[in-house]
Write a protein that holds these residues in place. Structure first.
Motif, short mmCIF file in Angstrom:
data_model
loop_
_atom_site.label_atom_id
_atom_site.label_comp_id
_atom_site.label_asym_id
_atom_site.label_seq_id
_atom_site.Cartn_x
_atom_site.Cartn_y
_atom_site.Cartn_z
N LEU A 118 0.93 -1.21 -0.07
CA LEU A 118 0.11 -0.12 -0.13
C LEU A 118 1.03 1.46 -0.05
O LEU A 118 0.70 2.05 -0.80
N LYS A 119 1.76 1.44 1.12
CA LYS A 119 2.45 2.71 1.31
C LYS A 119 3.48 2.75 -0.12
O LYS A 119 3.53 3.86 -0.57
N MET A 120 4.13 1.77 -0.52
CA MET A 120 5.09 1.89 -1.37
C MET A 120 4.49 2.17 -2.80
O MET A 120 4.95 2.95 -3.56
N ILE A 121 3.35 1.54 -3.13
CA ILE A 121 2.62 1.73 -4.09
C ILE A 121 2.17 3.12 -4.60
O ILE A 121 2.03 3.93 -5.47
N VAL A 122 1.48 3.42 -3.16
CA VAL A 122 0.86 5.19 -3.31
C VAL A 122 2.03 5.93 -3.45
O VAL A 122 1.78 6.92 -4.15
N SER A 123 3.03 5.68 -2.76
CA SER A 123 4.37 6.50 -2.93
C SER A 123 4.89 6.70 -4.42
O SER A 123 4.93 7.71 -4.95
N GLN A 124 5.09 5.51 -4.83
CA GLN A 124 5.45 5.47 -6.34
C GLN A 124 4.50 6.11 -7.28
O GLN A 124 5.01 6.89 -8.08
N ALA A 125 3.21 6.10 -7.13
CA ALA A 125 2.26 6.55 -8.16
C ALA A 125 2.24 8.12 -7.80
O ALA A 125 2.17 8.84 -8.56
N ALA A 126 2.31 8.29 -6.38
CA ALA A 126 2.56 9.91 -6.19
C ALA A 126 3.85 10.58 -6.82
O ALA A 126 3.79 11.67 -7.40
N GLU A 127 4.90 9.81 -6.70
CA GLU A 127 6.14 10.19 -7.24
C GLU A 127 5.81 10.46 -8.71
O GLU A 127 6.43 11.16 -9.44
#
Length: 170
Positions: A118-127
């Motif tokens: 969750l956190k990693m995928i959301v972070s990557q999408a935001a980046e």
């Protein structure tokens, strides 16, 4: 540990199951994200139209408007928003459909490893969204500089084509 841009990332969780919706919200807020929620795709789309988030996490199966319909609508009205679809009954076909329509990622529920899934995928999408925005801004600046350079060249060419006496009188 969190990059300095995390607090600025706005996430919309669109989920009809109140337990999952609240769990995602609490976890992501604890990790420093700004989180809004919606109980279905219709409410989620209305929320996007009122205030565009950076990332949407949407359940695939919801009443009134499912995740695929929401994805299509979001990509029409806010194409830069990254959409992550989540499903408890994921199939290869639904994942491929989501990706073809522009979803950033597709995750399976229940989410077991919140940091990774969750956190990693959301972070990557935001980046990804942030980098695309920076890229568009830089392209605009480059285009503006190019036009200014062309204008200088035109003016310079016009000056050298005028008779010398005319240039001196200026």
């Amino acid at each position: 540990m969190n990059p300095e841009w995390f607090p600025q990332v706005e996430v919309l969780v669109v989920e009809d199951d109140p337990f999952v919706r609240e769990s995602f919200q609490i976890y992501l807020q604890t990790e420093g994200f700004k989180v809004a929620t919606a109980k279905d795709g219709v409410d989620g789309l209305e929320s996007v139209k009122n205030h565009e988030p950076d990332v949407i996490i949407a359940d695939l199966r919801m009443p009134r408007m499912d995740g695929i319909e929401l994805l299509r609508a979001v990509k029409t009205c806010a194409p830069e928003v990254e959409v992550i679809l989540a499903s408890g009954s994921a199939t290869l076909e639904s994942a491929l459909d989501a990706m073809r329509l522009g979803a950033y990622s597709y995750i399976e529920k229940p989410v077991v490893d919140l940091d990774r899934d969750l956190k990693m995928i959301v972070s990557q999408a935001a980046e990804r969204r942030r980098l695309r925005g920076t890229n568009l801004k830089l392209q605009g600046e480059l285009q503006k500089a190019h036009h200014q350079l062309e204008e200088l060249n035109r003016n310079s060419t016009n000056q050298t084509n005028k008779p010398a006496a005319h240039r001196w009188l200026r």
